[in-house]
Motif scaffolding. Structure first.
Motif, PDB file in Angstrom:
ATOM      1  N   ASP A  59       0.918  -1.346   0.186  1.00  0.00           N
ATOM      2  CA  ASP A  59       0.009  -0.055   0.006  1.00  0.00           C
ATOM      3  C   ASP A  59       0.901   1.329   0.052  1.00  0.00           C
ATOM      4  OD1 ASP A  59       1.133  -0.001   2.602  1.00  0.00           O
ATOM      5  OD2 ASP A  59      -0.766   0.298   3.671  1.00  0.00           O
ATOM      6  N   LEU A  60       0.143   2.180  -0.230  1.00  0.00           N
ATOM      7  CA  LEU A  60       1.062   3.491  -0.340  1.00  0.00           C
ATOM      8  C   LEU A  60       1.593   3.987   0.863  1.00  0.00           C
ATOM      9  CD1 LEU A  60       1.799   5.769  -2.141  1.00  0.00           C
ATOM     10  CD2 LEU A  60      -0.221   7.037  -1.475  1.00  0.00           C
ATOM     11  N   ARG A  61       0.971   3.732   1.978  1.00  0.00           N
ATOM     12  CA  ARG A  61       1.531   4.066   3.217  1.00  0.00           C
ATOM     13  C   ARG A  61       2.906   3.309   3.387  1.00  0.00           C
ATOM     14  NH1 ARG A  61       0.356   6.809   7.780  1.00  0.00           N
ATOM     15  NH2 ARG A  61      -1.772   6.950   6.823  1.00  0.00           N
ATOM     16  N   THR A  62       2.913   1.885   3.162  1.00  0.00           N
ATOM     17  CA  THR A  62       4.045   1.269   3.178  1.00  0.00           C
ATOM     18  C   THR A  62       5.092   1.589   2.319  1.00  0.00           C
ATOM     19  OG1 THR A  62       2.818  -0.846   3.906  1.00  0.00           O
ATOM     20  CG2 THR A  62       5.035  -1.160   3.109  1.00  0.00           C
ATOM     21  N   ALA A  63       4.861   1.950   1.056  1.00  0.00           N
ATOM     22  CA  ALA A  63       5.838   2.473   0.124  1.00  0.00           C
ATOM     23  C   ALA A  63       6.295   3.770   0.678  1.00  0.00           C
ATOM     24  CB  ALA A  63       5.317   2.691  -1.240  1.00  0.00           C
ATOM     25  N   ALA A  64       5.516   4.730   1.152  1.00  0.00           N
ATOM     26  CA  ALA A  64       5.879   5.855   1.916  1.00  0.00           C
ATOM     27  C   ALA A  64       7.193   5.650   3.063  1.00  0.00           C
ATOM     28  CB  ALA A  64       4.915   6.871   2.140  1.00  0.00           C
TER      29      ALA A  64
END
Length: 91
Positions: free
Chosen positions: A19-24
């Protein structure tokens, strides 16, 4: 608010897409910045939109982080990184 960056072991244990949070977290940026980068088309790796959610293929994320291949033992990489950090601090 920026979350703590992922450790080596966490990065190497990621599923096929995150998800985007993990990638961030992996990139060391806050989620708000990640969303802004997607909106302006400047996120550093390909993003797939699934409904109302963003998914980032882990292979592209690792490539963006400069990781070409996953080590056999991620824990060894974590230990090596801690050792290298201590050596740098001592010198």
């Amino acid at each position: 608010m920026t979350e703590t960056p992922l450790t080596f072991a966490e990065v190497f244990g990621l599923p096929l897409a995150v998800d985007l949070r993990t990638a961030a977290r992996a990139l060391g940026i806050c989620p708000g910045t990640a969303y802004r980068l997607i909106r302006v088309g400047s996120f550093p790796c390909p993003v797939v939109r699934v409904g109302n959610h963003y998914r980032i293929p882990t292979a592209f994320l690792l490539n963006t982080l400069g990781i070409d291949q996953v080590p056999v033992y991620a824990e060894d990489m974590e230990t090596g990184a801690r050792y290298a950090a201590r050596e740098t601090e001592e010198n």
